[in-house]
Design an enzyme around this catalytic site. Structure first.
Site, PDB file in Angstrom:
ATOM      1  N   THR A  13       0.936  -1.142   0.138  1.00  0.00           N
ATOM      2  CA  THR A  13       0.054  -0.072  -0.023  1.00  0.00           C
ATOM      3  C   THR A  13       0.820   1.300  -0.043  1.00  0.00           C
ATOM      4  O   THR A  13       0.646   2.362  -0.471  1.00  0.00           O
ATOM      5  CB  THR A  13      -1.070  -0.096   1.190  1.00  0.00           C
ATOM      6  OG1 THR A  13      -2.070  -1.062   1.223  1.00  0.00           O
ATOM      7  CG2 THR A  13      -1.894   1.331   1.452  1.00  0.00           C
ATOM      8  N   SER A  58       1.324  -7.771  -1.438  1.00  0.00           N
ATOM      9  CA  SER A  58       1.952  -8.920  -0.773  1.00  0.00           C
ATOM     10  C   SER A  58       1.174 -10.162  -0.535  1.00  0.00           C
ATOM     11  O   SER A  58       1.637 -11.090  -0.350  1.00  0.00           O
ATOM     12  CB  SER A  58       2.387  -8.315   0.724  1.00  0.00           C
ATOM     13  OG  SER A  58       1.327  -8.246   1.509  1.00  0.00           O
ATOM     14  N   SER A  59      -0.278  -9.853  -1.179  1.00  0.00           N
ATOM     15  CA  SER A  59      -0.732 -11.079  -1.335  1.00  0.00           C
ATOM     16  C   SER A  59      -0.094 -12.207  -2.222  1.00  0.00           C
ATOM     17  O   SER A  59      -0.310 -13.453  -2.446  1.00  0.00           O
ATOM     18  CB  SER A  59      -2.452 -11.012  -1.608  1.00  0.00           C
ATOM     19  OG  SER A  59      -2.858  -9.947  -1.143  1.00  0.00           O
ATOM     20  N   ARG A 246      -4.408 -25.533  13.942  1.00  0.00           N
ATOM     21  CA  ARG A 246      -4.828 -24.466  15.035  1.00  0.00           C
ATOM     22  C   ARG A 246      -6.171 -24.920  15.905  1.00  0.00           C
ATOM     23  O   ARG A 246      -7.217 -25.187  15.367  1.00  0.00           O
ATOM     24  CB  ARG A 246      -5.438 -23.293  14.003  1.00  0.00           C
ATOM     25  CG  ARG A 246      -4.398 -22.707  13.196  1.00  0.00           C
ATOM     26  CD  ARG A 246      -4.864 -21.318  12.186  1.00  0.00           C
ATOM     27  NE  ARG A 246      -5.026 -20.229  13.518  1.00  0.00           N
ATOM     28  CZ  ARG A 246      -6.336 -19.703  13.544  1.00  0.00           C
ATOM     29  NH1 ARG A 246      -7.449 -19.796  12.668  1.00  0.00           N
ATOM     30  NH2 ARG A 246      -6.387 -18.812  14.402  1.00  0.00           N
ATOM     31  N   THR A 277      -2.096 -22.622  19.009  1.00  0.00           N
ATOM     32  CA  THR A 277      -3.686 -22.368  19.420  1.00  0.00           C
ATOM     33  C   THR A 277      -4.183 -21.303  18.428  1.00  0.00           C
ATOM     34  O   THR A 277      -3.531 -20.397  18.173  1.00  0.00           O
ATOM     35  CB  THR A 277      -3.523 -21.644  20.964  1.00  0.00           C
ATOM     36  OG1 THR A 277      -4.743 -21.163  21.314  1.00  0.00           O
ATOM     37  CG2 THR A 277      -2.582 -20.696  20.890  1.00  0.00           C
TER      38      THR A 277
END
Ligand code: ASP
Length: 347
Positions: A13, A58-59, A246, A277
């Site tokens: 950005t 950056s994706s 996760r 977690t």
């Protein structure tokens, strides 16, 4: 002699402008950014610039581009006091984690930063983020060593260990934090460094760059109602070598026999499964509840207080270096560069 910093522009950005046809933000050439930042010429640090041939959102970041960043740093390592990487915020924590493992025994600062608002907008956060990052990358201690010889993220007044960081806000300027690791510095009127927390490398050994990553990793989030078919399908993924699972709370999972069976089969096949977690803060403690205890018996390794971003990057790095799953397990449970907290959390 002024300090020398290499500024690497990848996109994000900070250097974006609006596409007149769609109205969406798109990454632009670095010259666009530099024209809007006359302050850069005024700072007492010699700054050279290197940019990605094609700046990206950056994706679109990936392990090949991480290797390119490592090349840019390793190839010019002796010529600079520090490095600043301008990067989109969306995957900055993944890149910071990856670089922390790919730049072994790092003896110079590598500071990633970016912004939530493009540089040409009046209220941009990009100016402060960039100028302070350069200042941190150029800073030395009383012995002449770099003040922060680590891969870090600097954003909105906070200097964070890169492999402990996570993006926490898609809107606010306060976009990053490291819930399980205190800030390495806080920037207000002065930059206050928390020296006792900053890693000290071995200055007698060279920095060792690594370029190979294996992407055979999946992130898998538990949720109430997860189906056996889904889990078995996932575990049958071709070329799968590791899973970041996760879990709930301090590392818990449903105590369903089919789940434990499927996971036991997978670990017995040599798939490394790390327990991280879903909570933003606090460690995994697998012996605390029976669900976690069963996971431990199924061969799943505690990720302690590490982030998902870091577990993914560390696994890719280790998988890229060996096929020996016991080597990978041994290295996952100990910190290589400050990414997890050693005992008392160790189980
Ligand atoms: N989509 C942007 C990127 O990650 C967001 C940003 O830079 O803040 O490149």
């Amino acid at each position: 002699m002024p300090s020398r910093v290499l500024l690497i522009y990848t996109g994000g950005t900070i250097g974006m402008g609006r596409n007149p046809a769609t109205g969406a933000l798109e990454p632009l050439d670095f010259n666009y950014l530099i024209d809007r930042m006359p302050e850069l010429a005024a700072i007492p640090v010699a700054v050279d610039v290197h940019q990605f041939p094609q700046p990206i959102d950056s994706s679109d970041m990936n392990p090949k581009l991480w290797a390119q960043l490592v090349h840019m740093i390793a190839d010019s390592y002796d010529r600079y006091d520090g490095f600043v990487i301008l990067h989109g915020t969306d995957t900055m924590a993944f890149t910071a984690s990856a670089l922390s493992f790919m730049l072994e025994n790092l003896t110079k600062p590598v500071i990633l930063t970016g912004s939530q608002l493009p540089i040409q907008q009046l209220r941009t956060d990009g100016r402060e983020n960039l100028i302070t990052s350069i200042e941190i990358a150029a800073a030395h201690d009383a012995d002449g060593h770099p003040r922060v010889p680590e891969v870090c993220i600097y954003f909105s007044g906070k200097l964070l260990r890169g492999n402990r960081s996570t993006k926490i806000n898609s809107e606010g300027f306060n976009a990053f934090d490291s819930f399980n690791c205190p800030h390495l510095a806080d920037a207000g009127v002065n930059i206050v460094y928390h020296d006792d927390l900053i890693l000290r490398p071995d200055y007698d050994r060279p920095m060792k760059p690594h370029y190979v990553m294996d992407t055979g990793v999946i992130v898998f989030t538990l949720f109430p109602g997860i189906e056996e078919d889904t889990v078995r399908h996932l575990l049958a993924t071709p070329r799968l070598r590791a899973i970041v699972m996760r879990t709930y709370g301090s590392g818990n999972a449903p105590q369903q026999p089919w789940l434990m069976e499927a996971l036991t089969e997978a670990t017995a096949r040599g798939i490394t499964i790390i327990n991280i977690t879903q909570c933003a803060a606090g460690p995994v403690q697998m012996a605390r509840y029976s669900g976690g205890f069963l996971l431990k018996n199924a061969g799943i390794i505690s990720g302690y207080d590490g982030t998902v971003e870091c577990a993914v990057a560390k696994l890719m790095h280790l998988l890229g270096h060996t096929t020996d799953s016991s080597f990978i397990r041994d290295h996952m449970i100990r910190p290589l560069c400050g990414e997890i907290t050693p005992p008392p959390f160790q189980e």
